[in-house]
Design an enzyme around this catalytic site. Structure first.
Site, PDB file in Angstrom:
ATOM      1  N   ARG A   1       0.833  -1.224   0.197  1.00  0.00           N
ATOM      2  CA  ARG A   1       0.060   0.045   0.041  1.00  0.00           C
ATOM      3  C   ARG A   1       0.952   1.395   0.040  1.00  0.00           C
ATOM      4  O   ARG A   1       2.161   1.227   0.107  1.00  0.00           O
ATOM      5  CB  ARG A   1      -0.890  -0.073   1.413  1.00  0.00           C
ATOM      6  CG  ARG A   1      -0.393  -0.202   2.562  1.00  0.00           C
ATOM      7  CD  ARG A   1      -0.877   0.462   3.653  1.00  0.00           C
ATOM      8  NE  ARG A   1      -0.741   2.045   3.318  1.00  0.00           N
ATOM      9  CZ  ARG A   1       0.113   2.755   3.837  1.00  0.00           C
ATOM     10  NH1 ARG A   1       1.304   2.026   4.456  1.00  0.00           N
ATOM     11  NH2 ARG A   1       0.343   4.023   3.618  1.00  0.00           N
ATOM     12  N   GLY A   2       0.201   2.441  -0.269  1.00  0.00           N
ATOM     13  CA  GLY A   2       0.895   3.641  -0.274  1.00  0.00           C
ATOM     14  C   GLY A   2       0.937   3.991  -1.941  1.00  0.00           C
ATOM     15  O   GLY A   2       1.244   3.023  -2.545  1.00  0.00           O
ATOM     16  N   ALA A   3       0.533   5.261  -2.102  1.00  0.00           N
ATOM     17  CA  ALA A   3       0.398   5.479  -3.487  1.00  0.00           C
ATOM     18  C   ALA A   3       1.492   5.338  -4.651  1.00  0.00           C
ATOM     19  O   ALA A   3       1.815   4.914  -5.485  1.00  0.00           O
ATOM     20  CB  ALA A   3      -0.051   7.070  -3.689  1.00  0.00           C
TER      21      ALA A   3
ATOM     22  N   ARG B   1      -6.885  -0.764  -7.447  1.00  0.00           N
ATOM     23  CA  ARG B   1      -7.416   0.431  -6.751  1.00  0.00           C
ATOM     24  C   ARG B   1      -7.479   1.537  -7.593  1.00  0.00           C
ATOM     25  O   ARG B   1      -7.013   1.850  -8.488  1.00  0.00           O
ATOM     26  CB  ARG B   1      -6.377   0.516  -5.604  1.00  0.00           C
ATOM     27  CG  ARG B   1      -6.210  -0.414  -4.522  1.00  0.00           C
ATOM     28  CD  ARG B   1      -5.429   0.377  -3.425  1.00  0.00           C
ATOM     29  NE  ARG B   1      -6.181   0.915  -2.472  1.00  0.00           N
ATOM     30  CZ  ARG B   1      -5.736   1.724  -1.323  1.00  0.00           C
ATOM     31  NH1 ARG B   1      -4.467   1.553  -1.026  1.00  0.00           N
ATOM     32  NH2 ARG B   1      -6.582   2.203  -0.503  1.00  0.00           N
TER      33      ARG B   1
ATOM     34  N   CYS C   1      -1.923   9.286   8.413  1.00  0.00           N
ATOM     35  CA  CYS C   1      -1.623   8.004   7.741  1.00  0.00           C
ATOM     36  C   CYS C   1      -0.073   7.704   7.769  1.00  0.00           C
ATOM     37  O   CYS C   1       0.606   7.952   8.422  1.00  0.00           O
ATOM     38  CB  CYS C   1      -2.319   8.210   6.398  1.00  0.00           C
ATOM     39  SG  CYS C   1      -2.534   6.421   5.321  1.00  0.00           S
TER      40      CYS C   1
ATOM     41  N   ASP D   1      -2.390  10.890  -2.750  1.00  0.00           N
ATOM     42  CA  ASP D   1      -2.702   9.884  -3.583  1.00  0.00           C
ATOM     43  C   ASP D   1      -2.987  10.402  -5.185  1.00  0.00           C
ATOM     44  O   ASP D   1      -2.480   9.783  -6.146  1.00  0.00           O
ATOM     45  CB  ASP D   1      -4.001   9.084  -3.205  1.00  0.00           C
ATOM     46  CG  ASP D   1      -3.803   8.243  -1.832  1.00  0.00           C
ATOM     47  OD1 ASP D   1      -3.540   8.834  -0.810  1.00  0.00           O
ATOM     48  OD2 ASP D   1      -3.121   6.869  -2.113  1.00  0.00           O
TER      49      ASP D   1
ATOM     50  N   ASN E   1      -6.358  12.538  -0.548  1.00  0.00           N
ATOM     51  CA  ASN E   1      -5.332  11.773   0.169  1.00  0.00           C
ATOM     52  C   ASN E   1      -6.321  11.166   1.404  1.00  0.00           C
ATOM     53  O   ASN E   1      -7.378  11.151   1.485  1.00  0.00           O
ATOM     54  CB  ASN E   1      -4.290  12.570   1.161  1.00  0.00           C
ATOM     55  CG  ASN E   1      -3.353  12.014   1.810  1.00  0.00           C
ATOM     56  OD1 ASN E   1      -2.654  10.940   1.409  1.00  0.00           O
ATOM     57  ND2 ASN E   1      -3.050  12.158   3.175  1.00  0.00           N
ATOM     58  N   LYS E   2      -5.513  10.282   2.335  1.00  0.00           N
ATOM     59  CA  LYS E   2      -6.349   9.433   3.278  1.00  0.00           C
ATOM     60  C   LYS E   2      -7.489  10.251   3.983  1.00  0.00           C
ATOM     61  O   LYS E   2      -7.398  11.412   4.321  1.00  0.00           O
ATOM     62  CB  LYS E   2      -5.311   8.780   4.157  1.00  0.00           C
ATOM     63  CG  LYS E   2      -5.785   7.898   5.365  1.00  0.00           C
ATOM     64  CD  LYS E   2      -6.475   6.850   4.726  1.00  0.00           C
ATOM     65  CE  LYS E   2      -5.496   5.929   3.903  1.00  0.00           C
ATOM     66  NZ  LYS E   2      -6.208   5.177   3.018  1.00  0.00           N
TER      67      LYS E   2
ATOM     68  N   LYS F   1       1.839  12.166  -9.108  1.00  0.00           N
ATOM     69  CA  LYS F   1       0.757  11.899  -8.370  1.00  0.00           C
ATOM     70  C   LYS F   1      -0.253  13.141  -8.662  1.00  0.00           C
ATOM     71  O   LYS F   1      -1.328  13.279  -8.301  1.00  0.00           O
ATOM     72  CB  LYS F   1       1.042  12.203  -6.873  1.00  0.00           C
ATOM     73  CG  LYS F   1       1.693  10.865  -6.348  1.00  0.00           C
ATOM     74  CD  LYS F   1       1.833  10.903  -5.016  1.00  0.00           C
ATOM     75  CE  LYS F   1       2.569   9.449  -4.363  1.00  0.00           C
ATOM     76  NZ  LYS F   1       3.122   9.722  -3.230  1.00  0.00           N
TER      77      LYS F   1
HETATM   78  P1  RI2 Z   1       3.118   7.777  -0.324  1.00  0.00           P
HETATM   79  C1  RI2 Z   1      -1.814   5.966   1.154  1.00  0.00           C
HETATM   80  O1  RI2 Z   1      -2.879   5.246   0.728  1.00  0.00           O
HETATM   81  C2  RI2 Z   1      -2.065   7.381   2.069  1.00  0.00           C
HETATM   82  O2  RI2 Z   1      -3.115   8.140   1.688  1.00  0.00           O
HETATM   83  C3  RI2 Z   1      -0.855   8.169   2.018  1.00  0.00           C
HETATM   84  O3  RI2 Z   1      -0.955   9.451   2.197  1.00  0.00           O
HETATM   85  C4  RI2 Z   1      -0.601   8.054   0.372  1.00  0.00           C
HETATM   86  O4  RI2 Z   1      -0.873   6.696   0.118  1.00  0.00           O
HETATM   87  C5  RI2 Z   1       0.664   8.243  -0.243  1.00  0.00           C
HETATM   88  O5  RI2 Z   1       1.656   7.565   0.441  1.00  0.00           O
HETATM   89  P2  RI2 Z   1      -3.243   3.944   1.386  1.00  0.00           P
HETATM   90  O6  RI2 Z   1      -2.556   3.134   0.215  1.00  0.00           O
HETATM   91  O7  RI2 Z   1       3.098   7.487  -1.680  1.00  0.00           O
HETATM   92  O8  RI2 Z   1      -2.550   3.718   2.644  1.00  0.00           O
HETATM   93  O9  RI2 Z   1       3.729   8.958  -0.100  1.00  0.00           O
HETATM   94  O10 RI2 Z   1      -4.630   3.766   1.282  1.00  0.00           O
HETATM   95  O11 RI2 Z   1       3.865   6.661   0.416  1.00  0.00           O
END
Ligand code: RI2
Length: 311
Positions: free
Chosen positions: A17-19, A60, A126, A195, A205-206, A231
């Site tokens: 996870r994480g964008a 997603r 987050c 995101d 974002n979250k 992004k």
């Molecule tokens: P990075 C995450 O989504 C959060 O919303 C976080 O702020 C965003 O992605 C960006 O993350 P999720 O996958 O790319 O937890 O900065 O739903 O790591």
């Protein structure tokens, strides 16, 4: 194709996870597919890559990083004249995207850290790898900083943030999401990830991010977003709305915890309007949210994802 399906499932289930991470995970899967398919002719390989792209994109819906990453890997696929050429192009594109993405995270850490002062108390929401890159870089520079991390219901990514920061020695305090207004009086800066950023400068974002922005605005605390240029969403420029992912209600409350007639909603992202955002830290520098249009046009117009602009 099994590996692509597995990758899509990793992303859907949030094992990965994480964008930024999901974009790199998908890019690597396409690169690996091209590497493995030595025996296919041009048309077969192209069909397979397009099928893989569509499977990955369905995993997603919200983070445009996934879409931009996949598009970057597929760039020029229609121009290849042989399967060897196509394979080479996809592998090169995938490696370049992953490398660029990792480099952008480091550059954002460097650039963003210059705005952090000794003694700052930073609130983050987050778990954003780029926001944490800024915090860790500032800490490595010897700045005496402290972080307040929100729990980030329902997935509790705030626990990941707390563990990650504590591992490198950053003092961190975890609070529940509803304690943000209570905590804001002692905060010097809010730092979050993104995101998707739309052409009008709104940051998706979250869930909960926009509430935090509202509270920060009221308290006159700078609200800063950290995001790589992939992004920013070219899709929003053509009028496409950003789809806000709604996940399984069971992530919020189990079926046995509530009477069956109670409806549970689980939207996982929200949009923060540009007027609440002080600036966005990108790998090409600090930009005001209103410059999002410019970033998108540059990405579209100059195949931006493959330029070395941060050197
Ligand atoms: P990075 C995450 O989504 C959060 O919303 C976080 O702020 C965003 O992605 C960006 O993350 P999720 O996958 O790319 O937890 O900065 O739903 O790591």
């Amino acid at each position: 194709m099994d590996k692509v399906v597995e990758t899509a499932e990793d992303i859907r289930s949030m094992r990965v996870r994480g964008a930024g991470r999901i974009a790199r995970h998908a890019a690597r899967a396409l690169g690996d597919l091209a590497r493995e398919r030595e025996n296919l002719d041009l048309e077969e390989l192209r069909d397979e890559l397009i099928r893989a792209r569509d499977i990955l994109l369905r995993s997603r819906p919200t983070a445009v990083s996934l879409w931009n990453g996949v598009q970057a890997v597929m760039r020029g696929e229609g121009e290849a004249l042989t399967s060897g050429e196509l394979r080479e192009r996809i592998i090169e594109n995938a490696d370049a995207f992953v490398e660029r993405s990792e480099r952008a995270t480091r550059s954002i850490g460097e650039i963003g850290s210059r705005r952090i002062n000794d003694g700052d108390r930073i609130l983050t929401h987050c778990n954003s790898s780029v926001a944490l890159s800024v915090i860790k870089t500032a800490f490595e520079q010897g700045k005496d900083i402290e972080v307040i991390a929100t729990e980030s219901r329902p997935w509790k990514q705030g626990l990941i943030t707390s563990r990650e920061l504590s591992e490198v020695g950053v003092p961190v305090t975890l609070i529940v999401d509803s304690a943000v207004r209570w905590a804001m009086k002692d905060i010097d800066m809010v730092l979050v990830g993104a995101d998707t950023i739309s052409s009008n400068g709104a940051v998706i974002n979250k869930i909960g991010t926009s509430q935090i922005a509202l509270v920060a605005q009221e308290a006159r605390v700078p609200f800063v977003v950290c995001a790589e240029t992939y992004k920013f969403s070219p899709r929003t420029l053509s009028g496409e709305p950003v789809e806000i992912e709604e996940r399984d209600p069971a992530e919020v409350a189990g079926a046995d915890e509530l009477p069956p007639e109670v409806k549970v909603l689980n939207p996982v992202f929200d949009a923060t309007p540009p007027e609440y955002i002080d600036y966005i830290v990108t790998e090409i520098g600090l930009i005001p949210p209103y410059a999002s249009y410019e970033v998108i046009v540059r990405m579209l117009g100059q195949e931006y994802l493959f330029e070395d602009t941060d050197e």
